[in-house]
Design a protein around this motif. Structure first.
Motif, PDB file in Angstrom:
ATOM      1  N   PHE A 162       0.861  -1.175   0.000  1.00  0.00           N
ATOM      2  CA  PHE A 162       0.000   0.000   0.000  1.00  0.00           C
ATOM      3  C   PHE A 162       0.895   1.222   0.000  1.00  0.00           C
ATOM      4  O   PHE A 162       1.704   1.407   0.908  1.00  0.00           O
ATOM      5  N   ARG A 163       0.786   2.023  -1.060  1.00  0.00           N
ATOM      6  CA  ARG A 163       1.633   3.207  -1.247  1.00  0.00           C
ATOM      7  C   ARG A 163       3.110   2.848  -1.157  1.00  0.00           C
ATOM      8  O   ARG A 163       3.916   3.569  -0.556  1.00  0.00           O
ATOM      9  N   GLY A 164       3.444   1.696  -1.716  1.00  0.00           N
ATOM     10  CA  GLY A 164       4.836   1.270  -1.763  1.00  0.00           C
ATOM     11  C   GLY A 164       5.329   0.578  -0.513  1.00  0.00           C
ATOM     12  O   GLY A 164       6.440   0.062  -0.492  1.00  0.00           O
ATOM     13  N   ARG A 165       4.540   0.554   0.519  1.00  0.00           N
ATOM     14  CA  ARG A 165       4.970  -0.074   1.774  1.00  0.00           C
ATOM     15  C   ARG A 165       4.368  -1.476   1.879  1.00  0.00           C
ATOM     16  O   ARG A 165       3.156  -1.643   1.771  1.00  0.00           O
ATOM     17  N   PRO A 166       5.202  -2.469   2.109  1.00  0.00           N
ATOM     18  CA  PRO A 166       4.674  -3.836   2.210  1.00  0.00           C
ATOM     19  C   PRO A 166       3.988  -4.091   3.559  1.00  0.00           C
ATOM     20  O   PRO A 166       4.358  -3.500   4.574  1.00  0.00           O
ATOM     21  N   TYR A 167       2.996  -4.938   3.518  1.00  0.00           N
ATOM     22  CA  TYR A 167       2.344  -5.418   4.728  1.00  0.00           C
ATOM     23  C   TYR A 167       1.771  -6.786   4.436  1.00  0.00           C
ATOM     24  O   TYR A 167       1.756  -7.240   3.296  1.00  0.00           O
ATOM     25  N   LYS A 168       1.302  -7.471   5.471  1.00  0.00           N
ATOM     26  CA  LYS A 168       0.749  -8.814   5.310  1.00  0.00           C
ATOM     27  C   LYS A 168      -0.652  -8.839   5.892  1.00  0.00           C
ATOM     28  O   LYS A 168      -0.874  -8.387   7.019  1.00  0.00           O
ATOM     29  N   ARG A 169      -1.603  -9.360   5.125  1.00  0.00           N
ATOM     30  CA  ARG A 169      -2.956  -9.525   5.628  1.00  0.00           C
ATOM     31  C   ARG A 169      -2.974 -10.615   6.700  1.00  0.00           C
ATOM     32  O   ARG A 169      -2.154 -11.524   6.673  1.00  0.00           O
ATOM     33  N   SER A 170      -3.929 -10.545   7.589  1.00  0.00           N
ATOM     34  CA  SER A 170      -4.036 -11.523   8.669  1.00  0.00           C
ATOM     35  C   SER A 170      -4.516 -12.868   8.133  1.00  0.00           C
ATOM     36  O   SER A 170      -5.248 -12.928   7.146  1.00  0.00           O
TER      37      SER A 170
END
Length: 99
Positions: A70-78
Motif C-alpha cells: 500500500f503506497r509502496g509499503r509492504p504489509y501482510k494480511r491476517s
C-alpha cells in the motif's frame, strides 16, 4: 437458547456472505469466520447454542494472509479461519438476521 456463554460469541466472528456461500446454504451448509484457535468441537457447540440448530459436521479452512503493498509499503494480511457448518435435515439458519 439456554447455555449461551460469552465464549460462544467469541468463537464465531461473522458469517461469510458470498455467492459461493449462498449456493452452499441451499445444501444446509453455512460458512462462518471463526477464531484461529477455535476447534471443531467449539465451533459446533457455539453454532448449536447461538442458533438453536443441530450440527451434522464442521469443516475448517485456514486461509494464509497475502503479502500486499500500500503506497509502496509492504504489509501482510491476517490469516483467516473459516468454518463450513453442515446442519442436520430440517434445521436452517437465517444469517441475514443478527444474533
Amino acid at each position: 437458547m439456554s447455555g449461551v456463554t460469552e465464549k460462544h460469541y467469541d468463537t464465531i466472528v461473522s458469517p461469510v456472505i458470498t455467492e459461493k456461500s449462498t449456493i452452499a446454504a441451499e445444501n444446509n451448509q453455512h460458512v462462518f469466520r471463526v477464531r484461529i484457535e477455535a476447534t471443531k468441537l467449539e465451533i459446533k457447540s457455539a453454532v448449536e447454542a447461538l442458533f438453536g440448530v443441530k450440527v451434522k459436521a464442521v469443516n475448517t479452512i485456514i486461509t494464509k494472509g497475502k503479502a500486499k503493498r500500500f503506497r509502496g509499503r509492504p504489509y501482510k494480511r491476517s490469516d483467516v479461519k473459516k468454518a463450513i457448518v453442515t446442519l442436520e435435515d430440517g434445521h436452517n439458519i437465517d444469517v441475514t438476521t443478527g444474533v
